[in-house]
Design an enzyme around this catalytic site. Structure first.
Site, short mmCIF file in Angstrom:
data_model
loop_
_atom_site.label_atom_id
_atom_site.label_comp_id
_atom_site.label_asym_id
_atom_site.label_seq_id
_atom_site.Cartn_x
_atom_site.Cartn_y
_atom_site.Cartn_z
N GLY A 58 11.40 -36.69 7.82
CA GLY A 58 11.08 -36.53 9.23
C GLY A 58 12.19 -35.78 9.94
O GLY A 58 13.32 -35.71 9.45
N CYS A 85 14.29 -38.54 1.81
CA CYS A 85 15.10 -37.92 2.86
C CYS A 85 15.27 -38.89 4.04
O CYS A 85 15.97 -39.88 3.91
CB CYS A 85 14.49 -36.59 3.28
N TYR A 86 14.63 -38.64 5.19
CA TYR A 86 14.72 -39.58 6.30
C TYR A 86 14.29 -40.98 5.86
O TYR A 86 14.82 -41.99 6.35
CB TYR A 86 13.86 -39.11 7.47
N HIS A 176 13.93 -33.50 -1.75
CA HIS A 176 12.47 -33.48 -1.60
C HIS A 176 11.81 -33.25 -2.97
O HIS A 176 11.67 -32.11 -3.42
CB HIS A 176 12.05 -32.37 -0.62
N GLU A 178 8.75 -33.45 -3.69
CA GLU A 178 7.37 -32.95 -3.57
C GLU A 178 7.28 -31.42 -3.55
O GLU A 178 6.19 -30.87 -3.74
CB GLU A 178 6.70 -33.52 -2.31
N SER A 230 -22.85 -23.02 7.96
CA SER A 230 -22.30 -21.71 8.34
C SER A 230 -22.24 -20.76 7.15
O SER A 230 -22.08 -19.56 7.33
CB SER A 230 -20.90 -21.88 8.91
N GLY A 231 -22.34 -21.30 5.95
CA GLY A 231 -22.14 -20.49 4.76
C GLY A 231 -20.70 -20.50 4.29
O GLY A 231 -20.37 -19.95 3.24
N GLY A 232 -19.80 -21.14 5.09
CA GLY A 232 -18.41 -21.27 4.70
C GLY A 232 -18.23 -22.38 3.67
O GLY A 232 -19.16 -23.13 3.36
N VAL A 233 -17.01 -22.52 3.18
CA VAL A 233 -16.74 -23.46 2.09
C VAL A 233 -17.00 -24.90 2.51
O VAL A 233 -17.72 -25.64 1.83
CB VAL A 233 -15.28 -23.31 1.59
N ASP A 234 -16.40 -25.32 3.63
CA ASP A 234 -16.44 -26.74 4.00
C ASP A 234 -17.85 -27.23 4.29
O ASP A 234 -18.29 -28.27 3.78
CB ASP A 234 -15.53 -26.99 5.21
N SER A 235 -18.59 -26.49 5.13
CA SER A 235 -19.95 -26.93 5.47
C SER A 235 -20.87 -26.85 4.26
O SER A 235 -21.76 -27.68 4.09
CB SER A 235 -20.52 -26.12 6.64
N SER A 236 -20.64 -25.87 3.39
CA SER A 236 -21.47 -25.73 2.18
C SER A 236 -21.29 -26.91 1.24
O SER A 236 -22.25 -27.50 0.75
CB SER A 236 -21.13 -24.43 1.44
N LYS A 376 -7.97 -29.14 1.18
CA LYS A 376 -8.78 -27.93 0.96
C LYS A 376 -8.96 -27.62 -0.52
O LYS A 376 -10.06 -27.29 -0.96
CB LYS A 376 -8.13 -26.73 1.67
#
Length: 520
Positions: A58, A85-86, A176, A178, A230-236, A376
């Site tokens: 943080g 870290c923090y 870190h 990660e 919409s034809g986009g990735v998420d809505s599809s 994503k």
């Protein structure tokens, strides 16, 4: 909230830029992880029954009075805790240690020295080699550890780089693990998650699909779900997952606003209506959108008109479908995290899908967000598992207002048709060169500028187009993509030869900042 019986590692977020990356690294081990505000109580955590807890880093200094502190009861739960870290600093201070700010903050690469101590073996650093490269980014440092803690790793500038209290199952690292710059960071996280926490690697896309299909059926029952496609990735991906669960109880509405890419409308109808056999309401609203945009050149005005028109058209289509109970949205996990209020509590603000934002309050639909646990890259993986083509699942981002904000200046059907052809050639040449996956986003803009040209021995006076391609991790910053010159040469040649309205092609080499990715 995740309700399955999978082992879970909870990440307490102290405002770190890497909190999401920590959760993703845990998930890469096949273990479910979710992010919660640092303000969560020990009692709430106990109810969640995680196998492990990770304190994120943080930006705050633990030495200030108002620095964020977790519930002290967490240390007594008996659940392994890893502070990063923090997270290490706050764990140390709250348990009787001392943290100070040295003369210079440490930022960048360092190399780990393993501190061996009598009769003990570090489980956290098992298999980590001497001299392992670490990524440091901190101002404060632990100078005195609490009673019961031992130092198991150090660097020349940071005497307490790794600290452990095996008896209380409390662990901390100043670096870190990660980030990819820490070469053995994934192994450190694996040691914590798999060995110390004893987590089972039982979380996968297959298990997610099975669990989520069952959950959707249970929540929806025999009612109807509406999805703005919409034809986009998420809505599809959201639509295909919901359809797998409830079939024809899902009704998708696809609005053609006239600002889609070449053949986009037909492709969506063929894929979802014919291939997946979904109930798909196709609304051709091209004329209405273009009429509303007539004479408008100012970017924000265009966006507002397109957004309001979409809501009106979508709402009219939805009213004709009868009794709808749910609105499906492709909300992702980062959207959920970012919508939380600054106090750390749940926010009343719900991120709207970019095509259905601003729907009237009196619709009284419940939200159905089947992707809200996923990042994503996981959504793309899910799409592949559900049978969506790689070409769709890995496509570049595309703005909600579509080509309307890439048609710089006034939007007309003639200019949009010209831009569609330019865009199609650009993407086709990128794919042909095998470069599509190397680029975050590629786009073409039609500029409100004309130039003199010579085509076929004739003088021409036609529009200018710009091509843009960027690399990025999260779209917050972006760098222009260095194409092989022959790719740009072939693309420009094809555009000038095949697109009647264009006789000059530019390549945009502006990074973000100072520019944005989209022109408008």
């Amino acid at each position: 909230m995740h309700t399955t019986q999978h082992d879970t590692v909870v990440v307490l977020d102290f405002g770190a830029q890497y909190s999401q990356l920590i959760a993703r690294r845990v998930r890469e081990q096949g273990v479910y992880s979710l992010i919660v505000p640092y303000t969560i109580s020990a009692q709430e955590l106990r109810k969640m029954a995680p196998v492990g807890i990770i304190f994120s880093g943080g930006p705050a200094s633990v030495s200030t009075e108002d620095s964020p502190r977790p519930d002290a009861g967490i240390y007594g739960l008996g659940i392994p805790v890893l502070g990063i870290c923090y997270g290490l600093q706050v764990m140390s201070v709250m348990n009787g240690g001392t943290v100070r700010r040295p003369d210079a903050r440490e930022y960048g690469f360092a190399h780990l020295h393993l501190n061996h101590f009598t009769g003990k073996t570090s489980r956290l650093l098992a298999g980590i080699p001497e001299g392992s490269q670490l990524w440091m980014s901190h101002g404060d440092s632990v100078v005195d550890l609490p009673t019961g803690f031992v130092t198991t790793g150090s660097t020349p500038n940071c005497p307490v780089t790794v600290a452990e209290n095996e008896a209380r199952r409390l662990y901390g690292v100043q670096f870190h693990p990660e980030v990819v710059h820490s070469t053995d960071g994934t192994a450190v996280l694996r040691n914590f998650v798999m060995d110390i926490c004893g987590a089972k690697a039982d979380w996968s896309m297959e298990s997610f699909i099975a669990t989520e299909v069952e959950r959707i059926r249970s929540v929806v029952g025999d009612r109807k779900v509406l999805c703005g496609l919409s034809g986009g990735v998420d809505s599809s991906v959201a639509a295909v997952l919901i359809h797998k669960a409830i079939g024809d109880q899902l009704v998708c509405v696809f609005v053609n606003n006239g600002m889609l890419r070449k053949n986009e409308a037909q492709n969506v109808v063929d894929l979802f209506g014919k291939h997946f056999n979904m109930r798909l309401e196709y609304v051709d609203a091209e004329t209405a959108f273009l009429d509303a945009l007539k004479g408008i050149a100012e970017p924000e005005a265009k966006r507002k008109i397109i957004g309001k028109m979409f809501v009106d058209v979508f709402y009219d289509a939805a009213r004709s479908l009868g009794d709808i109970s749910f609105l499906a949205q492709g909300t992702l996990y980062p959207d959920v995290i970012e919508s939380r209020s600054p106090s750390g509590g749940p926010s009343a603000t719900i991120k709207s899908h970019h095509n259905v934002g601003g729907l009237p309050d009196d619709l009284k639909w419940e939200l159905l967000e089947p992707l809200k646990e996923l990042f994503k890259d996981e959504v793309r993986q899910l799409g592949m598992e559900l049978g969506l083509a790689e070409e769709l699942v890995n496509r570049h981002p595309f703005p909600g207002p579509g080509l309307g904000v890439r048609c710089i200046g006034e939007v007309t059907k003639e200019r949009l048709d010209t831009l569609r052809e330019v865009d199609a050639i650009f993407v086709e040449e990128i794919r042909r060169a095998g470069l599509y996956g190397d680029i975050w986003q590629a786009l073409a803009c039609l500029l409100p500028v004309k130039s003199v040209g010579v085509q076929g021995d004739e003088r021409t006076y036609r529009e200018v187009c710009s091509l843009r391609a960027v690399t990025s991790q999260d779209a917050m910053t972006a760098d222009w993509y260095r194409f092989p010159p022959e790719v740009l040469q072939t693309t420009a040649s094809r555009i000038c030869n095949e697109v009647a309205g264009v006789n000059r092609v530019l390549y945009d080499i502006t990074s973000k900042p100072p520019g944005t990715i989209e022109w408008e």
